[in-house]
Design a protein around this motif. Structure first.
Motif, PDB file in Angstrom:
ATOM      1  N   ASP A  32       0.789  -1.115   0.008  1.00 27.23           N
ATOM      2  CA  ASP A  32       0.035   0.001  -0.064  1.00 27.23           C
ATOM      3  C   ASP A  32       0.641   1.201  -0.088  1.00 27.23           C
ATOM      4  O   ASP A  32       0.651   2.249  -0.584  1.00 27.23           O
ATOM      5  CB  ASP A  32      -0.920  -0.095   1.239  1.00 27.23           C
ATOM      6  CG  ASP A  32      -2.165  -1.024   1.093  1.00 27.23           C
ATOM      7  OD1 ASP A  32      -2.413  -1.318  -0.065  1.00 27.23           O
ATOM      8  OD2 ASP A  32      -2.745  -1.264   2.131  1.00 27.23           O
ATOM      9  N   ILE A  33       1.973   1.260   0.848  1.00 28.45           N
ATOM     10  CA  ILE A  33       3.064   2.399   0.731  1.00 28.45           C
ATOM     11  C   ILE A  33       3.492   2.638  -0.620  1.00 28.45           C
ATOM     12  O   ILE A  33       3.616   3.534  -0.824  1.00 28.45           O
ATOM     13  CB  ILE A  33       3.586   2.236   1.899  1.00 28.45           C
ATOM     14  CG1 ILE A  33       3.088   2.328   3.430  1.00 28.45           C
ATOM     15  CG2 ILE A  33       5.033   3.326   1.870  1.00 28.45           C
ATOM     16  CD1 ILE A  33       2.605   3.643   3.537  1.00 28.45           C
ATOM     17  N   LYS A  34       4.094   1.503  -1.284  1.00 28.07           N
ATOM     18  CA  LYS A  34       4.527   1.616  -2.459  1.00 28.07           C
ATOM     19  C   LYS A  34       3.724   2.120  -3.416  1.00 28.07           C
ATOM     20  O   LYS A  34       4.140   3.078  -4.310  1.00 28.07           O
ATOM     21  CB  LYS A  34       5.040   0.302  -2.819  1.00 28.07           C
ATOM     22  CG  LYS A  34       5.981   0.222  -4.135  1.00 28.07           C
ATOM     23  CD  LYS A  34       6.492  -1.218  -4.218  1.00 28.07           C
ATOM     24  CE  LYS A  34       7.307  -1.114  -5.803  1.00 28.07           C
ATOM     25  NZ  LYS A  34       7.988  -2.512  -6.134  1.00 28.07           N
ATOM     26  N   LYS A  35       2.392   1.666  -3.417  1.00 26.12           N
ATOM     27  CA  LYS A  35       1.543   2.292  -4.356  1.00 26.12           C
ATOM     28  C   LYS A  35       1.078   3.611  -4.073  1.00 26.12           C
ATOM     29  O   LYS A  35       0.970   4.697  -5.013  1.00 26.12           O
ATOM     30  CB  LYS A  35       0.151   1.424  -4.240  1.00 26.12           C
ATOM     31  CG  LYS A  35      -0.825   1.741  -5.114  1.00 26.12           C
ATOM     32  CD  LYS A  35      -2.040   0.918  -5.193  1.00 26.12           C
ATOM     33  CE  LYS A  35      -3.264   1.399  -5.817  1.00 26.12           C
ATOM     34  NZ  LYS A  35      -4.395   0.603  -5.913  1.00 26.12           N
ATOM     35  N   GLY A  36       0.963   4.014  -2.872  1.00 27.21           N
ATOM     36  CA  GLY A  36       0.681   5.485  -2.345  1.00 27.21           C
ATOM     37  C   GLY A  36       1.635   6.505  -2.755  1.00 27.21           C
ATOM     38  O   GLY A  36       1.358   7.672  -2.965  1.00 27.21           O
ATOM     39  N   THR A  37       2.908   6.102  -2.663  1.00 23.25           N
ATOM     40  CA  THR A  37       4.045   6.811  -3.187  1.00 23.25           C
ATOM     41  C   THR A  37       4.485   6.962  -4.805  1.00 23.25           C
ATOM     42  O   THR A  37       5.422   7.390  -4.828  1.00 23.25           O
ATOM     43  CB  THR A  37       5.199   6.342  -2.290  1.00 23.25           C
ATOM     44  OG1 THR A  37       5.438   5.274  -2.724  1.00 23.25           O
ATOM     45  CG2 THR A  37       4.925   6.940  -0.816  1.00 23.25           C
ATOM     46  N   ASP A  38       3.575   6.089  -5.422  1.00 23.32           N
ATOM     47  CA  ASP A  38       3.897   6.058  -6.847  1.00 23.32           C
ATOM     48  C   ASP A  38       5.567   5.247  -7.052  1.00 23.32           C
ATOM     49  O   ASP A  38       6.165   5.813  -7.634  1.00 23.32           O
ATOM     50  CB  ASP A  38       3.991   7.186  -7.589  1.00 23.32           C
ATOM     51  CG  ASP A  38       2.447   7.866  -7.832  1.00 23.32           C
ATOM     52  OD1 ASP A  38       1.690   7.014  -7.685  1.00 23.32           O
ATOM     53  OD2 ASP A  38       2.261   8.923  -8.172  1.00 23.32           O
ATOM     54  N   ASP A  39       5.696   4.266  -6.377  1.00 21.54           N
ATOM     55  CA  ASP A  39       6.814   3.528  -6.332  1.00 21.54           C
ATOM     56  C   ASP A  39       7.910   4.324  -5.566  1.00 21.54           C
ATOM     57  O   ASP A  39       8.857   4.488  -6.327  1.00 21.54           O
ATOM     58  CB  ASP A  39       7.136   3.012  -7.536  1.00 21.54           C
ATOM     59  CG  ASP A  39       8.045   1.934  -7.490  1.00 21.54           C
ATOM     60  OD1 ASP A  39       8.321   1.241  -6.443  1.00 21.54           O
ATOM     61  OD2 ASP A  39       8.561   1.406  -8.555  1.00 21.54           O
TER      62      ASP A  39
END
Length: 301
Positions: A32-39
């Motif tokens: 979720d964090i990776k997705k939320g920060t655009d990788d």
């Protein structure tokens, strides 16, 4: 240590904390964090303390995600970092919301909602509503108040603090929130605890550096210039012999004439005192706060 076991260990340590109340700290999934920060492409700031990212969470909120750094998984450094940051409570600190454990040695801290963005954005983005003089004074005093709490009332004291317009977050009421705080700092592939390894002289130098950063921040608020490289350009300006004659030329044009000349001179005096402190501070944070309150007529909350 397996990922599930690590997460359980962190949460258990938080529940067993005996040094005061702690806010609920949530575990976020790495996916979720990776997705939320655009990788991890949405960088807010990056400095010697690490890199911070803007993340849009599944609940629609916007959070600041700070990378702690790489270190040996067998030690308890990350657990203590989460535990200590979770106990910090101050109106001018960005609260810790949760944590995330990623692949290999990646460790992330998730901080509160930052939808209104950084001070740097409000000073440099022409599309943002200009900050009033009164708001700028309140930001200066708010940040100083947070530093007083971190250095004098946090246990242990938090000396690893970075103060600049890029990591001061403004909420919907334009209340300043210091975002870059930590007990530990990355050095290569290790993390060191300054209170355990730093001499008294080292602590004095850290204190002096924090006061210097506060002085540069005050100059950023006055001039509207988001200084880079430790504020060398602004420091040079305030130390010039012709400083007094160039003072009004350096005021942020966005302010127009909507500022108090007496308060301006007093605020510049505070900035100059902070910058003079250097490695051997002559003034403490409480003294600076007292001087600010006395000179600009804004109470410190």
């Amino acid at each position: 240590m397996g990922m599930d076991r690590l997460i359980r260990r962190v949460l258990a340590l938080l529940r067993r904390s005996s040094h005061g109340p702690i806010s609920f700290v949530r575990h976020f999934s790495y996916k979720d964090i990776k997705k939320g920060t655009d990788d991890f492409q949405r960088i807010i700031y990056s400095n010697s303390h690490g890199t911070a990212y803007k993340a849009k969470l599944q609940d629609g909120g916007v959070a600041l995600v700070k990378e702690v750094g790489a270190f040996d998984q067998e030690n308890d450094v990350f657990y203590r970092e989460v535990q200590l940051l979770g106990r910090l409570h101050h109106r001018h600190l960005l609260p810790l919301r949760g944590f995330c454990t990623g692949h290999k040695t990646k460790r992330l801290l998730v901080f509160d909602n930052i939808e209104n963005g950084s001070l740097k954005e409000h000073l440099s983005d022409p599309l943002k509503t200009p900050l009033s003089w009164r708001t700028r004074l309140q930001i200066a005093i708010g940040v100083a108040s947070a530093l007083e709490y971190l250095l004098l009332f946090a246990d242990p004291p938090m000396y690893h603090v970075s103060i600049s317009s890029s990591n001061i977050i403004l909420d919907d009421q334009f209340t300043a929130k210091v975002a870059d705080v930590g007990l530990f700092t990355s050095v290569g592939n290790h993390i060191t605890a300054p209170h355990a390894s730093c001499s008294e002289e080292c602590m004095v130098q850290e204190h002096g550096n924090i006061i210097l950063q506060l002085g540069v921040l005050i100059l950023e608020l006055i001039t509207g210039q988001c200084s880079e490289k430790g504020g060398a350009d602004l420091i040079q300006w305030i130390q010039e012999s012709r400083f007094a004659s160039s003072m009004h030329k350096m005021i942020d044009p966005d302010l127009g004439n909507n500022y108090d000349s007496r308060e301006l001179k007093n605020l510049l005096s505070v900035a100059k005192l902070c910058i003079k402190s250097g490695d051997k501070p002559k003034f403490s944070i409480p003294q600076i706060i007292h001087y600010l309150q006395k000179k600009v007529d804004i109470p410190c909350d």
